[in-house]
Design an enzyme around this catalytic site. Sequence first.
Site, PDB file in Angstrom:
ATOM      1  N   SER A   1       0.832  -1.203   0.000  1.00 37.51           N
ATOM      2  CA  SER A   1       0.000   0.000   0.000  1.00 37.51           C
ATOM      3  C   SER A   1       0.870   1.257   0.000  1.00 37.51           C
ATOM      4  O   SER A   1       0.566   2.246  -0.671  1.00 37.51           O
ATOM      5  CB  SER A   1      -0.931   0.007   1.210  1.00 37.51           C
ATOM      6  OG  SER A   1      -1.824  -1.081   1.161  1.00 37.51           O
TER       7      SER A   1
ATOM      8  N   CYS B   1      -1.211  -4.472  10.031  1.00 34.73           N
ATOM      9  CA  CYS B   1      -1.769  -4.498   8.667  1.00 34.73           C
ATOM     10  C   CYS B   1      -1.809  -5.907   8.106  1.00 34.73           C
ATOM     11  O   CYS B   1      -2.864  -6.490   7.948  1.00 34.73           O
ATOM     12  CB  CYS B   1      -0.987  -3.571   7.742  1.00 34.73           C
ATOM     13  SG  CYS B   1      -1.677  -3.505   6.061  1.00 34.73           S
TER      14      CYS B   1
ATOM     15  N   HIS C   1       2.344   2.719   7.669  1.00 34.32           N
ATOM     16  CA  HIS C   1       1.127   2.572   8.468  1.00 34.32           C
ATOM     17  C   HIS C   1       1.153   1.332   9.348  1.00 34.32           C
ATOM     18  O   HIS C   1       0.306   1.168  10.210  1.00 34.32           O
ATOM     19  CB  HIS C   1      -0.106   2.508   7.554  1.00 34.32           C
ATOM     20  CG  HIS C   1      -0.079   1.370   6.584  1.00 34.32           C
ATOM     21  ND1 HIS C   1       0.765   1.327   5.507  1.00 34.32           N
ATOM     22  CD2 HIS C   1      -0.797   0.216   6.540  1.00 34.32           C
ATOM     23  CE1 HIS C   1       0.564   0.206   4.827  1.00 34.32           C
ATOM     24  NE2 HIS C   1      -0.365  -0.494   5.450  1.00 34.32           N
TER      25      HIS C   1
END
Length: 368
Positions: A41, A167, A60
């Site tokens: 991502s 994630c 993230h």
Amino acid sequence: MVKAAVLHRYGEPLSIEEVEVAAPKRGEVKVKLKAAGLCHSDWHVIEGKLPLPLPIVLGHEGAGIVEEVGEGVTSVKRGDHVVLNWVPSCGTCIYCRTGRPDLCEEAARLTATGTLPDGTTRVSWQGKPVYQFLTAGAFSEYTVVPEQAVIPIRRDVPFELAALIGCSVITGVGAAIHTAQVRPGSTVAVVGAGGVGFNIIQGAALAGAKQIIAIDVVEEKLAMTKTFGATHTVNAREDDAVSAVLDLTDGIGVDYAFEAIGRPETMADAYNMARKAGMTVIVGIAAPHETVEINAFSLPSQSKTLTGSWLGQGNPPVDYPKLLDLYAAGKLKLDPLISAVYSLEQINDGFAALTSGQNIRGIIRFEG
């Protein structure tokens, strides 16, 4: 001043800059990052497939220690070990109220703007604001995020492993457990043996699937899928993946097919691997302008379910601790997911290894 990896222009390497990270305001938490994962991502933003405001600090999938809390914060305190939650749900929108915090409207707004809830960011470079990817901005020695974006975790799990929970693990395991609700004794195909794909495989194994077919083009990764619970592998560089899966299932197809790459053609392949009345779950992230071609007649005539999965349809405050408990109990494998560890200065090398198919997951380890 702290070091951060900043994207200034699409298609260019990340630049290591000295940035300023302000103190947390009311309802915010400052985190000292200890580890951050390199995810596709993030790469999609670098290559311009997911356009966001620039300059931006990416990252993230992060874990660290609470450095400072703003006024009104009650869920964490200085010194707590935390994993970043890149879907900090508001708790009040229609999706939060109906049990789907992964689809929170406020979190989606923050994703698009690259800011904190007040419309600003706590990171600046040369006096100008720097945006934060998915609220987190984890490729920085420090970050400031909303209180909902930090989840306290047990202290006996290394930060490098805890970061993965944020994630790839919750997304993959959750896609199998929450979205598909894989049943014991069922058959599964997983297209893409990367960070998320490996976790879909072990999620399906945890759910009791009897046959788990892993599909990829890198033989070394396919061999590793057996560690996570795959029973069969298909090298899509050598064989037609759909035909191979049908052959392995007596021409019927699998009960559940997952796509974890983010390419329209492999999404269509996953759909074609599913049996009549089977389920296809799209987990991979494609560019917003791309479309998938599905045979229209097959939709009613085969009665398949085609759905997506965002964050594994999970609820981080509940799922992060549960996943780490599973790891501590020896039921969830995290250590084999890490292919390489990099310093922040080596981040572009890490992304090169990711895009070449070398790594399952590269990890940035922050010094100090």
